[in-house]
Write an enzyme that holds these catalytic residues in place. Structure first.
Site, PDB file in Angstrom:
ATOM      1  N   ARG A 104      32.875  39.840  39.683  1.00  0.00           N
ATOM      2  CA  ARG A 104      34.304  39.573  39.554  1.00  0.00           C
ATOM      3  C   ARG A 104      34.528  38.285  38.770  1.00  0.00           C
ATOM      4  O   ARG A 104      34.005  37.233  39.141  1.00  0.00           O
ATOM      5  CB  ARG A 104      34.949  39.466  40.930  1.00  0.00           C
ATOM      6  CG  ARG A 104      36.460  39.238  40.886  1.00  0.00           C
ATOM      7  CD  ARG A 104      37.092  39.317  42.248  1.00  0.00           C
ATOM      8  NE  ARG A 104      37.015  40.666  42.778  1.00  0.00           N
ATOM      9  CZ  ARG A 104      37.521  41.031  43.958  1.00  0.00           C
ATOM     10  NH1 ARG A 104      38.112  40.145  44.722  1.00  0.00           N
ATOM     11  NH2 ARG A 104      37.410  42.270  44.383  1.00  0.00           N
ATOM     12  N   THR A 108      40.222  35.865  36.155  1.00  0.00           N
ATOM     13  CA  THR A 108      41.099  37.047  36.149  1.00  0.00           C
ATOM     14  C   THR A 108      40.977  37.861  37.430  1.00  0.00           C
ATOM     15  O   THR A 108      41.849  38.674  37.738  1.00  0.00           O
ATOM     16  CB  THR A 108      40.759  37.964  34.970  1.00  0.00           C
ATOM     17  OG1 THR A 108      39.446  38.508  35.151  1.00  0.00           O
ATOM     18  CG2 THR A 108      40.804  37.196  33.656  1.00  0.00           C
ATOM     19  N   ASP A 200      30.457  41.733  55.218  1.00  0.00           N
ATOM     20  CA  ASP A 200      29.910  41.900  53.869  1.00  0.00           C
ATOM     21  C   ASP A 200      28.665  42.777  53.946  1.00  0.00           C
ATOM     22  O   ASP A 200      27.635  42.363  54.481  1.00  0.00           O
ATOM     23  CB  ASP A 200      29.562  40.532  53.272  1.00  0.00           C
ATOM     24  CG  ASP A 200      29.164  40.627  51.806  1.00  0.00           C
ATOM     25  OD1 ASP A 200      28.136  41.275  51.514  1.00  0.00           O
ATOM     26  OD2 ASP A 200      29.867  40.065  50.958  1.00  0.00           O
ATOM     27  N   ASP A 203      25.399  41.264  52.308  1.00  0.00           N
ATOM     28  CA  ASP A 203      24.789  40.206  53.108  1.00  0.00           C
ATOM     29  C   ASP A 203      24.082  40.784  54.334  1.00  0.00           C
ATOM     30  O   ASP A 203      22.985  40.344  54.699  1.00  0.00           O
ATOM     31  CB  ASP A 203      25.845  39.191  53.558  1.00  0.00           C
ATOM     32  CG  ASP A 203      26.276  38.275  52.419  1.00  0.00           C
ATOM     33  OD1 ASP A 203      25.580  38.226  51.394  1.00  0.00           O
ATOM     34  OD2 ASP A 203      27.325  37.615  52.569  1.00  0.00           O
TER      35      ASP A 203
END
Length: 209
Positions: A104, A108, A200, A203
């Protein structure tokens, strides 16, 4: 509009509850994700076409059925999608595996592709794109767009847990891709995590934070 298939098999739902538990460690989490992926692969491949062949059993000749039509490809979205590959390959070992990596952009907040390696005959295969979580749908939508740009024509998207926001985005931007999910959760929180979700997935799979 793409169809959404919620796979509510009791074994899938039982194992999904175990991976949601914050006390489940990385080793057990990985094993459970693989097991759920195998069970989901059974449902995702339910519509594979069959053809009749002649075989000979130890007793007599017989007409039997084997899979025909398109070959399969499994495309995990890095990195969490890797946790679903082994489970699916146990059920469909002849499938080829490609990989898509996205990150990502910090300014933006849009996903940017940094790696895309697909089977050379991608246009001839039915592709199963996998990622444990479908949250905002940004990464999944970008991955599907990349795959289509490479010539893919038949794609399914498979995840363990989805948020309504992610499903809505995929249906809006990729209405030709069917979505297979084990659970649709309540919503996203302010940090973009699925609620209640499981945290997550990357993770928890790889023991990182």
């Amino acid at each position: 509009m793409s169809r959404v298939h919620v796979l509510d098999h009791p074994l899938i739902q039982h194992k999904l509850s175990l991976i949601r538990d914050k006390e489940t460690g990385a080793k057990e989490f990985r094993e459970l994700v693989a097991e759920i992926s195998l069970l989901m692969a059974y449902e995702v491949t339910r519509d594979l076409p069959l053809k009749e062949v002649e075989i000979e059993t130890p007793v007599a000749k017989a007409t039997a059925k084997v899979i025909s039509g398109k070959k399969l490809g499994i495309i995990p979205i890095l990195r969490a999608g890797l946790g679903m590959v082994d489970g699916m390959l146990k059920l469909i070992p002849a499938a080829k595996v490609g990989h898509i990596g996205l990150y990502r952009d910090p300014e933006t907040l849009e996903p940017v592709g940094y790696y895309c390696k697909l089977p050379s005959d991608v246009e001839e295969r039915e592709l199963i794109v996998i990622d444990p979580m479908l949250a905002t749908g940004g990464s999944a939508s970008a991955a599907l767009r990349l795959i289509k740009e490479k010539g893919a024509r038949s794609i399914k998207f498979v995840c363990l847990i989805a948020a309504p926001e992610g499903i809505e985005r995929l249906q809006r931007e990729h209405d030709d891709v069917d979505i297979y999910v084990a659970a649709i959760d309540k919503c996203l929180n302010e940090h973009g995590y699925i609620v209640p979700g499981l945290g997550d997935a990357g993770d928890r799979l790889f023991g990182t934070k």
